[in-house]
Design a protein around this motif. Structure first.
Motif, PDB file in Angstrom:
ATOM      1  N   ALA A 176      27.387  67.316  38.103  1.00 22.62           N
ATOM      2  CA  ALA A 176      28.272  66.028  38.707  1.00 22.62           C
ATOM      3  C   ALA A 176      30.298  66.335  38.974  1.00 22.62           C
ATOM      4  O   ALA A 176      30.362  66.056  39.358  1.00 22.62           O
ATOM      5  CB  ALA A 176      28.225  64.850  37.376  1.00 22.62           C
ATOM      6  N   LEU A 177      30.307  66.943  37.390  1.00 22.88           N
ATOM      7  CA  LEU A 177      31.769  67.090  37.418  1.00 22.88           C
ATOM      8  C   LEU A 177      32.081  67.969  38.137  1.00 22.88           C
ATOM      9  O   LEU A 177      33.802  67.773  39.004  1.00 22.88           O
ATOM     10  CB  LEU A 177      32.108  67.811  35.842  1.00 22.88           C
ATOM     11  N   VAL A 178      31.959  68.947  39.375  1.00 22.52           N
ATOM     12  CA  VAL A 178      31.947  70.215  39.374  1.00 22.52           C
ATOM     13  C   VAL A 178      32.730  69.220  41.352  1.00 22.52           C
ATOM     14  O   VAL A 178      33.027  69.314  41.969  1.00 22.52           O
ATOM     15  CB  VAL A 178      31.274  70.819  40.473  1.00 22.52           C
ATOM     16  N   LYS A 179      31.076  69.108  41.870  1.00 24.26           N
ATOM     17  CA  LYS A 179      30.818  68.124  42.356  1.00 24.26           C
ATOM     18  C   LYS A 179      32.201  66.963  43.273  1.00 24.26           C
ATOM     19  O   LYS A 179      32.707  66.798  44.222  1.00 24.26           O
ATOM     20  CB  LYS A 179      29.592  67.108  43.242  1.00 24.26           C
ATOM     21  N   LEU A 180      32.289  66.298  41.902  1.00 32.57           N
ATOM     22  CA  LEU A 180      33.426  65.328  41.872  1.00 32.57           C
ATOM     23  C   LEU A 180      34.797  66.152  42.335  1.00 32.57           C
ATOM     24  O   LEU A 180      35.397  65.135  42.932  1.00 32.57           O
ATOM     25  CB  LEU A 180      33.060  63.578  40.427  1.00 32.57           C
TER      26      LEU A 180
ATOM     27  N   PHE B 197      20.065  70.250  42.466  1.00 34.64           N
ATOM     28  CA  PHE B 197      20.848  68.647  42.105  1.00 34.64           C
ATOM     29  C   PHE B 197      21.415  68.145  43.716  1.00 34.64           C
ATOM     30  O   PHE B 197      21.307  69.203  44.296  1.00 34.64           O
ATOM     31  CB  PHE B 197      22.024  68.012  41.267  1.00 34.64           C
ATOM     32  N   THR B 198      20.633  66.699  43.598  1.00 30.27           N
ATOM     33  CA  THR B 198      21.161  65.843  44.757  1.00 30.27           C
ATOM     34  C   THR B 198      22.092  65.220  44.182  1.00 30.27           C
ATOM     35  O   THR B 198      22.230  64.844  42.488  1.00 30.27           O
ATOM     36  CB  THR B 198      20.285  65.219  45.445  1.00 30.27           C
ATOM     37  N   VAL B 199      23.172  64.890  44.595  1.00 33.97           N
ATOM     38  CA  VAL B 199      25.251  64.275  44.490  1.00 33.97           C
ATOM     39  C   VAL B 199      24.659  62.504  45.129  1.00 33.97           C
ATOM     40  O   VAL B 199      24.358  62.375  46.188  1.00 33.97           O
ATOM     41  CB  VAL B 199      25.858  64.826  44.526  1.00 33.97           C
ATOM     42  N   ALA B 200      24.813  61.891  44.241  1.00 33.01           N
ATOM     43  CA  ALA B 200      25.199  60.069  44.580  1.00 33.01           C
ATOM     44  C   ALA B 200      26.177  59.374  44.404  1.00 33.01           C
ATOM     45  O   ALA B 200      26.808  59.970  42.821  1.00 33.01           O
ATOM     46  CB  ALA B 200      24.091  59.729  44.653  1.00 33.01           C
ATOM     47  N   ILE B 201      26.664  58.907  44.514  1.00 30.25           N
ATOM     48  CA  ILE B 201      28.413  57.855  44.253  1.00 30.25           C
ATOM     49  C   ILE B 201      27.531  56.400  44.356  1.00 30.25           C
ATOM     50  O   ILE B 201      27.313  55.625  45.392  1.00 30.25           O
ATOM     51  CB  ILE B 201      29.608  58.054  44.782  1.00 30.25           C
ATOM     52  N   ASN B 202      27.497  55.963  42.513  1.00 31.19           N
ATOM     53  CA  ASN B 202      27.189  54.560  42.556  1.00 31.19           C
ATOM     54  C   ASN B 202      25.598  53.903  42.999  1.00 31.19           C
ATOM     55  O   ASN B 202      25.902  53.016  43.013  1.00 31.19           O
ATOM     56  CB  ASN B 202      28.332  53.225  43.656  1.00 31.19           C
ATOM     57  N   ARG B 203      24.666  54.667  42.881  1.00 27.01           N
ATOM     58  CA  ARG B 203      23.579  54.615  43.179  1.00 27.01           C
ATOM     59  C   ARG B 203      23.033  53.876  42.052  1.00 27.01           C
ATOM     60  O   ARG B 203      21.246  53.639  42.248  1.00 27.01           O
ATOM     61  CB  ARG B 203      22.169  55.852  43.656  1.00 27.01           C
ATOM     62  N   ALA B 204      23.333  54.391  40.811  1.00 29.29           N
ATOM     63  CA  ALA B 204      21.949  54.094  39.871  1.00 29.29           C
ATOM     64  C   ALA B 204      24.071  53.684  38.656  1.00 29.29           C
ATOM     65  O   ALA B 204      23.621  54.387  37.578  1.00 29.29           O
ATOM     66  CB  ALA B 204      21.207  54.745  38.852  1.00 29.29           C
ATOM     67  N   PHE B 205      24.825  53.028  39.318  1.00 28.03           N
ATOM     68  CA  PHE B 205      26.638  52.686  38.056  1.00 28.03           C
ATOM     69  C   PHE B 205      25.848  52.514  36.256  1.00 28.03           C
ATOM     70  O   PHE B 205      25.933  52.257  36.200  1.00 28.03           O
ATOM     71  CB  PHE B 205      26.665  51.417  38.416  1.00 28.03           C
ATOM     72  N   ARG B 206      24.833  51.138  36.560  1.00 27.56           N
ATOM     73  CA  ARG B 206      24.125  51.028  35.300  1.00 27.56           C
ATOM     74  C   ARG B 206      23.669  51.643  33.773  1.00 27.56           C
ATOM     75  O   ARG B 206      24.292  51.388  32.958  1.00 27.56           O
ATOM     76  CB  ARG B 206      23.763  49.041  35.342  1.00 27.56           C
ATOM     77  N   ALA B 207      23.441  52.503  35.008  1.00 29.06           N
ATOM     78  CA  ALA B 207      21.897  53.379  33.773  1.00 29.06           C
ATOM     79  C   ALA B 207      23.307  54.039  33.941  1.00 29.06           C
ATOM     80  O   ALA B 207      22.963  55.328  32.662  1.00 29.06           O
ATOM     81  CB  ALA B 207      20.566  54.567  34.839  1.00 29.06           C
ATOM     82  N   VAL B 208      24.372  54.944  34.901  1.00 23.53           N
ATOM     83  CA  VAL B 208      25.566  55.656  34.091  1.00 23.53           C
ATOM     84  C   VAL B 208      26.196  55.294  33.628  1.00 23.53           C
ATOM     85  O   VAL B 208      26.770  55.783  31.693  1.00 23.53           O
ATOM     86  CB  VAL B 208      26.374  56.215  35.015  1.00 23.53           C
ATOM     87  N   VAL B 209      26.672  54.177  32.556  1.00 27.24           N
ATOM     88  CA  VAL B 209      27.401  52.895  32.421  1.00 27.24           C
ATOM     89  C   VAL B 209      26.425  53.605  30.588  1.00 27.24           C
ATOM     90  O   VAL B 209      26.073  53.949  29.548  1.00 27.24           O
ATOM     91  CB  VAL B 209      27.661  51.779  32.248  1.00 27.24           C
ATOM     92  N   ASP B 210      25.180  52.928  30.939  1.00 28.56           N
ATOM     93  CA  ASP B 210      24.129  53.136  30.049  1.00 28.56           C
ATOM     94  C   ASP B 210      23.940  54.792  28.836  1.00 28.56           C
ATOM     95  O   ASP B 210      23.874  54.429  27.674  1.00 28.56           O
ATOM     96  CB  ASP B 210      22.673  52.218  30.030  1.00 28.56           C
TER      97      ASP B 210
ATOM     98  N   SER C 279      30.726  55.517  39.766  1.00 27.82           N
ATOM     99  CA  SER C 279      29.315  56.666  39.017  1.00 27.82           C
ATOM    100  C   SER C 279      29.302  57.656  39.608  1.00 27.82           C
ATOM    101  O   SER C 279      28.606  57.529  40.700  1.00 27.82           O
ATOM    102  CB  SER C 279      27.699  55.957  38.673  1.00 27.82           C
ATOM    103  N   PHE C 280      29.519  58.553  39.174  1.00 23.05           N
ATOM    104  CA  PHE C 280      29.357  59.893  40.212  1.00 23.05           C
ATOM    105  C   PHE C 280      28.082  60.542  39.891  1.00 23.05           C
ATOM    106  O   PHE C 280      28.323  61.133  38.536  1.00 23.05           O
ATOM    107  CB  PHE C 280      30.990  60.802  40.332  1.00 23.05           C
ATOM    108  N   GLU C 281      27.369  60.748  40.418  1.00 28.41           N
ATOM    109  CA  GLU C 281      25.331  61.263  39.899  1.00 28.41           C
ATOM    110  C   GLU C 281      25.026  62.055  40.479  1.00 28.41           C
ATOM    111  O   GLU C 281      25.293  62.988  41.910  1.00 28.41           O
ATOM    112  CB  GLU C 281      24.792  59.810  39.764  1.00 28.41           C
ATOM    113  N   THR C 282      24.183  62.818  39.372  1.00 26.01           N
ATOM    114  CA  THR C 282      23.442  64.332  39.797  1.00 26.01           C
ATOM    115  C   THR C 282      22.185  63.235  39.675  1.00 26.01           C
ATOM    116  O   THR C 282      21.879  62.691  39.418  1.00 26.01           O
ATOM    117  CB  THR C 282      23.716  65.401  38.955  1.00 26.01           C
TER     118      THR C 282
END
Length: 196
Positions: A139-143, A59-72, A101-104
């Protein structure tokens, strides 16, 4: 729809959190006598099998790249407290720089993520989800690693469940939580995406 963002942030800063009722019609402020925290020190732990997954760099990690998708993704469950109004509030909080959103990711596919609100040195975890196995766990570990690197003091997970217990989550009385929250709010931390 416009919401009073300063009032909402003040509610979180006092230790409350927003949830919709089962009908999804009414939003309300909630509090608990005990609070679940994810430790940001050596007490944080995770299964050896997950360490192997992380070491494989699937996995790669990103912040706020797909905020709405994470909420959904967080709202997509049989019983959810994330109503359409709460989605709109999260979006306004995101635009104001509070909700994140903290994403994988696996390639171009969103694998999982954690939704939360950052105020000062406090990160208030609202929900998490996955589409690909281990996506939310990584995501939790990386966060946690990211919060440590940004000098955050508090990771509030709100309510305990068996999944969080596997990561060393701890339950503390509300009075202890309030003292930690006050200390965390006095810090000026930024949950930016630098270095992720």
């Amino acid at each position: 729809m416009q919401f009073n963002i300063p009032a909402i942030i003040e509610g979180y800063a006092q230790g409350y959190f927003l949830m919709a009722d089962e009908s999804g019609e009414e939003l309300g402020w909630y509090s608990t006598r005990e609070r679940t925290l994810i430790p940001l020190d050596e007490r944080f732990c995770y299964p050896r099998s997950l360490r192997r997954v992380i070491n494989q760099n699937k996995f790669t990690v990103a912040i706020n790249r797909a905020f709405r998708a994470v909420v959904d993704g967080c709202a997509n469950r049989d019983i959810t407290w994330i109503s359409d109004d709460l989605k709109a509030i999260y979006w306004e909080l995101h635009q104001a720089g509070y909700a994140h959103s903290f994403e994988t990711w696996q390639g171009d596919e969103l694998a999982g993520g954690v939704l939360g609100i950052a105020i000062g040195g406090a990160f208030i975890g609202e929900s998490m989800f996955y589409r690909i196995p281990d996506g939310s766990k990584v995501a939790l570990v990386k966060l946690v690693e990211h919060l440590r690197s940004r000098q955050f003091l508090l990771f509030d997970a709100q309510m305990m469940n068996p999944h969080l217990a596997r990561f060393g989550a701890q339950v503390i009385p509300d009075r202890n939580y309030q003292a930690l929250l006050k200390q965390a709010l006095s810090r000026q931390c930024q949950l930016d995406d630098g270095g992720v």
